[in-house]
Design a protein around this motif. Structure first.
Motif, short mmCIF file in Angstrom:
data_model
loop_
_atom_site.label_atom_id
_atom_site.label_comp_id
_atom_site.label_asym_id
_atom_site.label_seq_id
_atom_site.Cartn_x
_atom_site.Cartn_y
_atom_site.Cartn_z
N LEU A 103 0.81 -1.21 0.00
CA LEU A 103 0.00 0.00 0.00
C LEU A 103 0.85 1.27 0.00
CD1 LEU A 103 -2.73 -1.13 2.54
CD2 LEU A 103 -2.95 -0.92 0.06
N TRP A 104 2.13 1.13 -0.39
CA TRP A 104 3.04 2.26 -0.27
C TRP A 104 2.54 3.50 -1.00
CZ3 TRP A 104 7.04 3.41 2.71
CH2 TRP A 104 7.80 4.54 2.37
N ASN A 105 2.18 3.31 -2.28
CA ASN A 105 1.77 4.47 -3.07
C ASN A 105 0.52 5.14 -2.52
OD1 ASN A 105 3.28 5.52 -5.14
ND2 ASN A 105 2.92 3.73 -6.45
N MET A 161 -11.15 11.65 8.03
CA MET A 161 -11.97 12.16 6.94
C MET A 161 -11.58 11.57 5.59
SD MET A 161 -14.45 14.34 6.56
CE MET A 161 -15.24 15.21 5.22
N VAL A 162 -10.44 10.87 5.50
CA VAL A 162 -9.96 10.48 4.16
C VAL A 162 -10.90 9.52 3.45
CG1 VAL A 162 -7.53 10.97 4.60
CG2 VAL A 162 -8.43 8.67 5.02
N VAL A 163 -11.63 8.69 4.21
CA VAL A 163 -12.54 7.76 3.55
C VAL A 163 -13.70 8.52 2.92
CG1 VAL A 163 -14.11 5.84 3.88
CG2 VAL A 163 -11.93 5.86 5.06
N ILE A 164 -14.26 9.46 3.67
CA ILE A 164 -15.37 10.25 3.13
C ILE A 164 -14.89 11.10 1.95
CG2 ILE A 164 -17.00 12.10 3.65
CD1 ILE A 164 -17.17 10.95 6.48
N GLY A 202 -6.00 7.37 -2.77
CA GLY A 202 -5.23 6.96 -1.61
C GLY A 202 -5.94 5.84 -0.87
N LEU A 203 -5.57 5.67 0.39
CA LEU A 203 -6.08 4.56 1.18
C LEU A 203 -7.60 4.62 1.32
CD1 LEU A 203 -3.38 4.69 3.98
CD2 LEU A 203 -3.54 3.00 2.16
N GLY A 204 -8.14 5.83 1.40
CA GLY A 204 -9.58 5.99 1.58
C GLY A 204 -10.35 5.38 0.42
N LEU A 205 -9.83 5.59 -0.79
CA LEU A 205 -10.51 5.06 -1.97
C LEU A 205 -10.56 3.53 -1.94
CD1 LEU A 205 -11.83 5.97 -4.60
CD2 LEU A 205 -9.62 5.70 -5.72
N ASN A 206 -9.44 2.94 -1.49
CA ASN A 206 -9.41 1.48 -1.37
C ASN A 206 -10.46 0.99 -0.40
OD1 ASN A 206 -7.28 1.63 -3.06
ND2 ASN A 206 -5.71 1.23 -1.51
N VAL A 207 -10.62 1.70 0.72
CA VAL A 207 -11.63 1.31 1.70
C VAL A 207 -13.00 1.40 1.07
CG1 VAL A 207 -12.69 1.91 3.91
CG2 VAL A 207 -10.22 2.00 3.67
N LEU A 208 -13.22 2.46 0.32
CA LEU A 208 -14.52 2.67 -0.33
C LEU A 208 -14.83 1.51 -1.28
CD1 LEU A 208 -16.68 4.90 -0.30
CD2 LEU A 208 -15.68 5.76 -2.41
N GLN A 209 -13.82 1.14 -2.06
CA GLN A 209 -13.99 -0.02 -2.97
C GLN A 209 -14.29 -1.29 -2.19
OE1 GLN A 209 -10.34 -0.04 -5.12
NE2 GLN A 209 -11.08 1.37 -6.71
N ALA A 210 -13.58 -1.45 -1.08
CA ALA A 210 -13.77 -2.65 -0.27
C ALA A 210 -15.19 -2.72 0.26
CB ALA A 210 -12.76 -2.67 0.88
N ILE A 211 -15.75 -1.55 0.64
CA ILE A 211 -17.13 -1.55 1.12
C ILE A 211 -18.07 -1.93 -0.01
CG2 ILE A 211 -18.98 -0.11 2.05
CD1 ILE A 211 -16.80 1.67 3.28
N ALA A 212 -17.85 -1.31 -1.17
CA ALA A 212 -18.76 -1.53 -2.29
C ALA A 212 -18.74 -2.99 -2.74
CB ALA A 212 -18.38 -0.60 -3.44
N ASN A 213 -17.56 -3.62 -2.70
CA ASN A 213 -17.44 -4.98 -3.23
C ASN A 213 -17.38 -6.04 -2.15
OD1 ASN A 213 -17.25 -4.07 -5.98
ND2 ASN A 213 -15.24 -3.30 -5.42
N GLN A 214 -17.50 -5.63 -0.92
CA GLN A 214 -17.41 -6.55 0.22
C GLN A 214 -16.10 -7.34 0.22
OE1 GLN A 214 -21.06 -8.77 0.28
NE2 GLN A 214 -22.28 -6.90 0.41
N TYR A 215 -14.96 -6.62 -0.01
CA TYR A 215 -13.64 -7.23 0.12
C TYR A 215 -13.16 -6.99 1.54
CZ TYR A 215 -13.39 -7.22 -5.03
OH TYR A 215 -13.62 -7.40 -6.35
N PHE A 216 -13.39 -7.95 2.40
CA PHE A 216 -13.08 -7.71 3.81
C PHE A 216 -11.58 -7.49 4.03
CE2 PHE A 216 -12.06 -9.51 8.07
CZ PHE A 216 -12.57 -8.46 8.79
N GLN A 236 -9.17 -6.50 2.00
CA GLN A 236 -8.69 -5.21 1.49
C GLN A 236 -9.06 -4.09 2.46
OE1 GLN A 236 -9.99 -4.20 -2.51
NE2 GLN A 236 -9.38 -2.06 -2.22
N GLY A 237 -10.28 -4.17 2.98
CA GLY A 237 -10.72 -3.17 3.96
C GLY A 237 -9.82 -3.15 5.17
N ILE A 238 -9.57 -4.33 5.72
CA ILE A 238 -8.73 -4.44 6.92
C ILE A 238 -7.33 -3.89 6.67
CG2 ILE A 238 -7.44 -6.11 8.31
CD1 ILE A 238 -10.05 -5.89 9.47
N PHE A 239 -6.70 -4.31 5.56
CA PHE A 239 -5.34 -3.84 5.26
C PHE A 239 -5.28 -2.32 5.20
CE2 PHE A 239 -3.01 -7.64 3.11
CZ PHE A 239 -3.15 -8.35 4.29
N ASN A 240 -6.21 -1.74 4.42
CA ASN A 240 -6.18 -0.29 4.27
C ASN A 240 -6.54 0.42 5.56
OD1 ASN A 240 -5.71 0.63 1.29
ND2 ASN A 240 -6.83 -1.28 1.19
N GLY A 241 -7.49 -0.18 6.28
CA GLY A 241 -7.85 0.40 7.57
C GLY A 241 -6.65 0.46 8.49
#
Lengths: 295, 349
Positions: free
Chosen positions: A96-98, A233-236, A244-258, A260-265
């Motif tokens: 998740l470096w970038n 606030m980055v997720v919102i 960035g990381l927030g976008l990944n979390v958003l994708q994880a929510i939308a696609n139910q990738y648990f 990915q959510g945990i890693f980015n969280g």
């Protein structure tokens, strides 16, 4: 008895007219001045892009080194330096470096900006009691209004992208630094202020030589809070195009990738820890000399 | 350093705390009491008709218990508190009419203040605290530092200049406060209960240090205290305040020998009179003849010391002589005993 159970609301037609008028004028504003507003924020956009390029473009060992050196200067403790370096390495290892660099650059610029306008606002709030009362209510609204609501006009005016995301983050994160600057100045010992007056301090001498230095620990706590809120606030913000990381979390929510959510969280938590440890340690070092007084 | 020739003349000073103090000055001047003002009008009478001439180059003590208005009074001299009516003349200028900039300049150049709880800046080292006043005045850094170091040495803090206040004991912190005030080289030194927060032994040390410094500096010092022993020891002149009014002013001998009322009587009852009363205050006129080989004591000697000297000598009287040896009067053991016991008599039922 019907009127008891049906609230006597304003005539629906008038309400509709109000809504139409407001939305219509906002839309007109966007149509007519959208370009001007975007031009106005262009320099800000360049700054944001610049920081992001610096963070993502720099070689990773250099980034770790620089942050470790900053940690050393702030804290003078090896435990803080190793926590910072370790967290960064862990974030890099899970790929998740970038994204982390993008998030750090946004939070960093938002924090700098918040400090740069928050501390002067806090000072104003303290000096002019009337301004202070108005500002209190504005800050209350800023802190309780759901971010999605003020995202609507921001997005209408500026579209999606870095700048609206940045503005949303600043609105959300700036109240603590303003409030705690004001509080810190108010808490300065009355007798010390009297001494400043007795020795003939001008207003600015009193502010810079006495009030601000003595309020510094409280102001540092405000900066710390501001950083934490910016990270929260980055997720919102990712919903309006912040990468960035927030976008990944958003994708994880939308696609139910648990996972990915945990890693980015956890990466966000890691960054929070880095910022928190550095700013706390710096605040503690400021407070070193004002422990117990002997009276 | 030359003797200060700055006198402070306080005339008809009133201070009323409350929402509309100006409305009640007239009533207070024509005799409304503190109780009536407080109960019926919700205003507090802080100072009531204060008139004091503070002598140049001397220590003026203002004494009173808490709530007597003594701290309010000292804050009028550099106008940290605004008066309701009256005047304070210093060097021909009325402090209470100065415009803000002139007042700031006056505070920078002519007054320095020492506070009860020290009021040091915790984020600055001792030397940076001591040079604070000079820094505010815009004195060059190297010069300020040099003068600051001199005063740090004078108050006995050499070696501590790079420490922070929190690393020092209360007594040492107040030495820093005193050095900060002295390095300002102001002619007026305001000391607001400066030693009240210190332990008794350290307080005595600090009093001695102040007297030593004053013997050389001769500044106009206003010293606030609630401690009568401290007042008698330090004060060239003493004013006693109660409920915002002056009850008595004079030197220590006046107050001990002629207390103005029961209130002061109660105060001085427990004081060790022998330590403060001086031989010239109780001596009698010289007889025309028969001085013979009587021993002599210097004027300014306390009764305690004189009694000890007389008891050790074969005589029971002595000649009081001034510094040049000129005889002023005669003192006997009987007179000393009478003077020491008169307080006890007075307080007997």
């Amino acid at each position: 008895m019907d009127w008891l159970f049906k609230f006597p609301q304003i005539d629906p037609d008038s309400l509709l007219a109000v809504k139409r008028l407001t939305d219509g004028s906002l839309r007109a504003l966007t149509r007519n001045y959208g370009d001007a507003i975007e031009n106005f924020f262009y320099p800000l956009q360049q700054v944001l892009i610049f920081f992001e390029d610096v963070m993502t473009g720099a070689p990773w060992p250099l980034v770790i080194l620089v942050l470790a050196v900053i940690a050393w200067f702030a804290a003078h403790r090896w435990s803080v330096v190793s926590a910072v370096a370790g967290t960064l390495i862990a974030i890099g290892l899970i790929g998740l470096w970038n994204d982390a660099m993008k998030t750090i650059s946004l939070v960093f610029t938002a924090t700098i900006f918040s400090i740069a306008i928050g501390i002067p606002l806090g000072i104003l709030m303290n000096r002019y009691k009337r301004v202070g009362r108005v500002m209190q209510s504005v800050l209350d609204v800023m802190q309780t209004m759901p971010p999605f609501v003020y995202l609507i006009p921001v997005v209408m005016l500026l579209g999606i992208g870095r700048v609206p995301g940045f503005i949303a983050v600043v609105i959300y994160a700036i109240p603590p630094i303003i409030r705690l600057t004001d509080l810190g100045i108010r808490l300065v010992d009355k007798e010390v202020l009297e001494a400043a007056d007795a020795y003939g301090c001008s207003r600015s001498q009193k502010l810079w030589k006495v009030q601000i230095p003595l309020a510094m620990p409280t102001i540092m706590a405000g900066i710390n809070q501001t950083i934490m809120m910016a990270l929260g606030m980055v997720v919102i913000a990712s919903m309006i195009g912040v990468q960035g990381l927030g976008l990944n979390v958003l994708q994880a929510i939308a696609n139910q990738y648990f996972t990915q959510g945990i890693f980015n969280g956890f990466a966000i938590v890691g960054i929070a820890i880095i910022f928190d440890r550095i700013s706390q340690a710096y605040g503690d070092r400021l407070q070193k000399h004002r422990g117990a007084t002997h009276d | 350093m030359t003797k200060s020739d700055t006198t402070i003349e306080i005339r008809d000073l009133y201070k009323i705390f409350g929402a509309t103090p100006a409305k009640f000055v007239g009533a207070v001047k024509s005799g409304m009491s503190k109780a009536e003002l407080g109960k019926d009008h919700g205003h507090i009478l802080g100072l009531n008709n204060i008139n004091i001439s503070m002598p140049a180059g001397k220590i003026q003590v203002v004494m009173g218990l808490s709530g007597s208005g003594k701290s309010t009074l000292i804050r009028h001299i550099n106008r940290l508190i605004e008066p309701t009516s009256g005047s304070i003349m210093i060097d021909g200028r009325n402090i209470l009419e100065m415009p803000p900039l002139e007042l700031r300049d006056f505070r920078r150049q002519h007054t320095a203040m020492v506070f009860q709880r020290f009021a040091l800046l915790p984020h600055r080292t001792v030397i940076d605290n001591v040079t604070f006043g000079l820094e505010i005045r815009g004195v060059e850094k190297a010069k300020a530092r040099e003068s600051g170091m001199r005063w740090i040495e004078r108050v006995g803090l050499q070696g501590f200049e790079n420490r922070y206040p929190s690393e020092l004991s209360g007594g040492m912190q107040q030495r820093v406060g005193l050095a900060r005030a002295l390095s300002n080289d102001a002619s007026i030194l305001l000391m607001d209960e400066a030693y009240s927060a210190l332990d008794p032994l350290i307080r005595t040390d600090m009093q001695s240090m102040l007297l030593d410094l004053q013997a050389e500096l001769k500044k106009t010092i206003v010293f606030i205290t609630h401690d009568l022993d401290e007042a008698l020891r330090l004060g060239d002149k003493i004013v006693i305040l109660r409920d915002g009014s002056i009850i008595q002013q004079g030197n220590s001998q006046d107050i001990l020998l002629n207390p103005a009322d029961d209130y002061i009587q109660r105060f001085i009852k427990d004081v060790n009179r022998g330590r403060f009363l001086k031989v010239e205050a109780v001596m009698e006129a010289l007889p025309a003849t028969g001085l013979g080989s009587l021993p002599s004591v210097k004027s300014g000697t306390t009764l305690e010391v004189a009694a000890k000297e007389l008891t050790a000598s074969p005589h029971d009287s002595a000649i009081v002589a001034d510094a040049a040896g000129k005889p002023l009067g005669l003192i006997s053991l009987r007179q000393i005993t009478a003077a020491l016991s008169s307080a006890v008599e007075a307080s007997a039922p």
